[in-house]
Structure formats: structure tokens, C-alpha cells
Design a protein around this motif. Sequence first.
Motif, mmCIF file in Angstrom:
data_model
loop_
_atom_site.group_PDB
_atom_site.id
_atom_site.type_symbol
_atom_site.label_atom_id
_atom_site.label_comp_id
_atom_site.label_asym_id
_atom_site.label_seq_id
_atom_site.Cartn_x
_atom_site.Cartn_y
_atom_site.Cartn_z
ATOM 1 N N THR A 135 107.198 4.817 37.654
ATOM 2 C CA THR A 135 106.416 5.314 36.512
ATOM 3 C C THR A 135 104.999 4.745 36.491
ATOM 4 O OG1 THR A 135 107.036 3.538 34.959
ATOM 5 C CG2 THR A 135 108.564 5.391 35.179
ATOM 6 N N MET A 136 104.711 3.756 37.310
ATOM 7 C CA MET A 136 103.413 3.092 37.241
ATOM 8 C C MET A 136 102.233 3.965 37.664
ATOM 9 S SD MET A 136 103.708 0.290 35.726
ATOM 10 C CE MET A 136 102.025 -0.252 35.999
ATOM 11 N N PRO A 137 102.336 4.793 38.715
ATOM 12 C CA PRO A 137 101.163 5.606 39.073
ATOM 13 C C PRO A 137 100.651 6.434 37.901
ATOM 14 C CG PRO A 137 102.792 5.703 40.822
ATOM 15 C CD PRO A 137 103.435 4.960 39.688
ATOM 16 N N ARG A 138 101.569 7.001 37.129
ATOM 17 C CA ARG A 138 101.143 7.830 35.992
ATOM 18 C C ARG A 138 100.502 6.990 34.897
ATOM 19 N NH1 ARG A 138 98.814 10.405 33.484
ATOM 20 N NH2 ARG A 138 99.166 12.358 32.396
ATOM 21 N N GLN A 139 100.772 5.682 34.889
ATOM 22 C CA GLN A 139 100.180 4.799 33.889
ATOM 23 C C GLN A 139 98.835 4.231 34.329
ATOM 24 O OE1 GLN A 139 102.903 2.018 31.858
ATOM 25 N NE2 GLN A 139 104.532 2.816 33.166
ATOM 26 N N LEU A 140 98.511 4.379 35.615
ATOM 27 C CA LEU A 140 97.326 3.699 36.147
ATOM 28 C C LEU A 140 96.149 4.625 36.400
ATOM 29 C CD1 LEU A 140 99.012 1.269 38.699
ATOM 30 C CD2 LEU A 140 98.090 0.704 36.444
ATOM 31 N N VAL A 141 96.402 5.855 36.880
ATOM 32 C CA VAL A 141 95.295 6.734 37.269
ATOM 33 C C VAL A 141 95.425 8.090 36.591
ATOM 34 C CG1 VAL A 141 95.033 5.608 39.508
ATOM 35 C CG2 VAL A 141 96.494 7.620 39.312
ATOM 36 N N ALA A 142 94.322 8.804 36.537
ATOM 37 C CA ALA A 142 94.313 10.153 35.982
ATOM 38 C C ALA A 142 95.101 11.089 36.900
ATOM 39 C CB ALA A 142 92.883 10.643 35.834
ATOM 40 N N PRO A 143 95.672 12.166 36.342
ATOM 41 C CA PRO A 143 96.454 13.095 37.168
ATOM 42 C C PRO A 143 95.702 13.601 38.397
ATOM 43 C CG PRO A 143 96.790 13.590 34.861
ATOM 44 C CD PRO A 143 95.714 12.534 34.915
ATOM 45 N N SER A 144 94.403 13.857 38.266
ATOM 46 C CA SER A 144 93.635 14.378 39.396
ATOM 47 C C SER A 144 93.513 13.362 40.531
ATOM 48 C CB SER A 144 92.238 14.806 38.934
ATOM 49 O OG SER A 144 91.549 13.712 38.344
ATOM 50 N N ASP A 145 93.734 12.075 40.220
ATOM 51 C CA ASP A 145 93.647 11.037 41.251
ATOM 52 C C ASP A 145 95.006 10.666 41.837
ATOM 53 O OD1 ASP A 145 90.894 10.666 41.313
ATOM 54 O OD2 ASP A 145 90.914 9.282 39.619
ATOM 55 N N LEU A 146 96.080 11.254 41.330
ATOM 56 C CA LEU A 146 97.410 10.889 41.831
ATOM 57 C C LEU A 146 97.602 11.207 43.317
ATOM 58 C CD1 LEU A 146 99.674 11.777 38.778
ATOM 59 C CD2 LEU A 146 99.463 9.536 39.870
ATOM 60 N N PRO A 147 97.110 12.345 43.844
ATOM 61 C CA PRO A 147 97.256 12.556 45.290
ATOM 62 C C PRO A 147 96.578 11.469 46.125
ATOM 63 C CG PRO A 147 96.761 14.632 44.211
ATOM 64 C CD PRO A 147 96.566 13.555 43.181
ATOM 65 N N ALA A 148 95.365 11.051 45.733
ATOM 66 C CA ALA A 148 94.689 9.977 46.467
ATOM 67 C C ALA A 148 95.471 8.673 46.343
ATOM 68 C CB ALA A 148 93.269 9.799 45.947
ATOM 69 N N TYR A 149 95.996 8.393 45.148
ATOM 70 C CA TYR A 149 96.814 7.195 44.930
ATOM 71 C C TYR A 149 98.032 7.213 45.857
ATOM 72 C CZ TYR A 149 99.750 3.785 42.436
ATOM 73 O OH TYR A 149 100.558 2.716 42.125
ATOM 74 N N ALA A 150 98.754 8.346 45.861
ATOM 75 C CA ALA A 150 99.960 8.440 46.692
ATOM 76 C C ALA A 150 99.627 8.312 48.172
ATOM 77 C CB ALA A 150 100.670 9.765 46.415
ATOM 78 N N ALA A 151 98.523 8.920 48.598
ATOM 79 C CA ALA A 151 98.142 8.866 50.008
ATOM 80 C C ALA A 151 97.836 7.439 50.448
ATOM 81 C CB ALA A 151 96.931 9.763 50.250
ATOM 82 N N LEU A 152 97.013 6.743 49.665
ATOM 83 C CA LEU A 152 96.668 5.373 50.037
ATOM 84 C C LEU A 152 97.880 4.459 49.939
ATOM 85 C CD1 LEU A 152 94.377 3.535 50.920
ATOM 86 C CD2 LEU A 152 93.866 3.097 48.501
ATOM 87 N N SER A 153 98.714 4.677 48.930
ATOM 88 C CA SER A 153 99.915 3.864 48.772
ATOM 89 C C SER A 153 100.846 4.015 49.971
ATOM 90 C CB SER A 153 100.643 4.256 47.481
ATOM 91 O OG SER A 153 101.848 3.543 47.340
ATOM 92 N N GLN A 154 101.100 5.261 50.382
ATOM 93 C CA GLN A 154 101.991 5.489 51.516
ATOM 94 C C GLN A 154 101.418 4.914 52.800
ATOM 95 O OE1 GLN A 154 103.683 9.370 52.088
ATOM 96 N NE2 GLN A 154 103.807 9.789 49.899
#
Length: 426
Positions: A135-154
Amino acid sequence: MTTAAEPTMLRTPPPFARDRMVQAWLLIKALSDAGDAVFTIAFAWTAVQIASPAVAGLVVAAGTVPRAVVLLVGGAYADRADARRLMIVFNALRVVVLVTVAVWCLAAPPTVALLLIASVAFGLCDAFFEPAASTMPRQLVAPSDLPAYAALSQTLSRLGTMAGAAAGGFLVAAYGITGSAGLNTLTYVIVIVFIVLWLRPRFALPRASAEQSVLRGVADGFRHLGRERATRTLVIALSGLNLAVGPAIAIGLPLQATSRDWGAGAVGVFEALVGGGAMIGALVVVRWRPRHEAIGGFAALMVQGAGIVALGIGDPVVVGAGCLTIGLTAGFASTLLSSTFAATAAPDYLGRLGSILRLGDDCLMPVAMAAFGALAGILPLWVPFAVYGGAMALLMIVPLRNPQLRALSLRKQEETPDEPSAARID
């Protein structure tokens, strides 16, 4: 169409490229993944040294059973409690387990009972930690930044795991399981300190009711999934991401290398192509992503089906190209689909839906592995590759034709600031 409370912005997040807190958090997570890889190798090596192969396999896999049993309960707690607090508590319990193993092995030789207890304890901790962390990604970044978050995280996670795995064998040879447990303890302590001192949510997720029992909360998660067709499609797709490619890589490649006398080294090269391709595919999303993320992800998985079929052809160049294709599409698709899921699923169900997703993968993978092996045992080797790859490509037609998923875009917030923060699919 249902309505649900949306996350509340606590503070405006900076653009992802300048978000130092989130970038530091992803680096810390990668460090923890490296520590886990080091300890996993030491744990498996120690189990093999003190027990028969069958018992060692049981010890290493022992944590998966309690995790599967408790995972749904962990998801219910993740939706009603503070995710940061859960992550701190269960990382602290992991530290206790690791310190116990290290101290015991300093005083006496490791035993099967010790490793079995440690494996079960880690499985239980995972059952609560993973849904909260999801649940943390949704608490940390805006929805439009979630793909970049997931990409860098992976990408960072893969690099951390690869580095830990590469160093793990040398570390266990030099310092035994005690040294590996000590190193992993240090990484968990760093994670705990970072969460306590620096990790601060920018969005407050609505909480599930704490008045209903935990079991009712679990059942409510399944009812929600039954009501919401598009969310259900995403969960099923993410649960099944590895069901076709996992057996093809884990069982099919060694069988292919054996039948063609390529040797074990060829298997390592092919798997490296998959891993390297996955990192590249994820990084592509940081620089570019399709306007409709879910459709882009499902289209990539259709291409991945063709890559799986290519593994059965038997020519090493074609197999290598297939492995690279599988890696590229896996990194690209998993990044897009996981971020779409995080952005669009009802925020007060994220923990439970994430638990259902993980449980589906855990339960179905052994069946998929066994079925691939059975087909390979009675039919020509190209057949299971063709069946699994073809089935994956054909199944992607269903989500690609879903009108809700076809219309979904996480970029809406960037273009129309007055709209909600993400286009809900339920």
C-alpha cells in the motif's frame, strides 16, 4: 460503478525525478533485497549441509505454507491499520529471528529444528509485512508517477537481489550462516531507521472499518473483487503473470539445454538475458510509457507469449531472442500493470487485493510447474512451450477488449487538474 473514498493529500509530492525521499526509500529497499538474497543462499546451503536433500527442501519451503495461510489476514490488517507501523513491527520481528539464528549458531551447530522455526517465522512476518508494504506506493507518489515508481523499484530490486546472490556464496563460505544473518540484520535495521525517521506518506488512504472482524474483512475483500470486473481482471492478470513464463524458464530451459547438449552454462546465459531484459523493460517505463498503461501492459504480454513459444524451437539464437523478448516484455508489462492496479483499485481494499494477488500466484505456480513437466514428459518438448505461450497470448485478448481498461489512463491528472487523482476502474 461503485463509489469509494479517495486518498487525502497530506502534502504535495515533488516531481518524481526530484523526489529524494522516495528515491532513497527505493535504494534502501534494494539494499534489503540484497541482504535477503545473501541470507537465502546461506540458509539453503546450511540446510543442505545438515540434512538430506528431501528434508532440506522441506526446511527451505516451510515458510510458504504459514505465509499462504495468514496472508489474507495480513491484507485485512493492512487495510485497517497504519502501514508504516506494521512494516516497522514485522521488520523488527525479522531482526529478532535473525539475531536468534546468529546467536544460536555462534554457541552451537545449526539444527534442522532451528532452521525450520526460522523459516516458519519469516513466512509469518512476510504475511503481514508484504500487504502493508504494497500500500505504500499509493501513499508516497501521485498516480501519474506510479509507473516510474514501479519501474525504478523493480530495477533496483533486481540489481540488489543479483548483487546479494552473487556475494552470498562467498559470504557463507567465509562466515557461515552467522555472518550472513548478521549482514541481513543490519539491512533490516537500516530499513527500520529510515521508516521511523524519514519515510512520511503524502497521501492518507481511507481505512477499512475496524468494527468488523478480521475474517469478515477478508470475506469483504473477495466480495469486492467479485463486484468489480476491471479490478478483477487486473488481479487475475497480475496473479498469472508468471504462470506461463515461470515453468518455461525454470523447467523448460534446462530440459531444452539437456536435450540439445548445450550444457548448464547455456541455461545461465539464457536466464541472464531474461533478467537483463526485464531491467531494461522496466527502465523504459521511466522514460516512456503508453497513454493507456493497462492496454500497453497486456499487449506486451501477448508478445511475451510468442517469446515463450520461441523457446521450444531449439535453435540457440532463437531461444536467446525469445529469452530477451520475455525479459523485456515482463519488465515493461509488470511495471505498467502493477502501477495501474495500485492507482485504480479502491484504496481501502489495496492490502486485501494485494494479498489475494500473491496467494493466487503462490497456489497456482506449483500446478503450472507440474503440468509443464508432465507435458514435456509425454509429448515433444516444443509442445508445452507452444501450449503455455499460445494460451498466454490468447488469454490477453480478454483484457484487451475490456472497454474500462481500454479507456483507463493514469495521465488524466496531468492533463485535467480538476479531475480526481486517478481514474477509478470500479
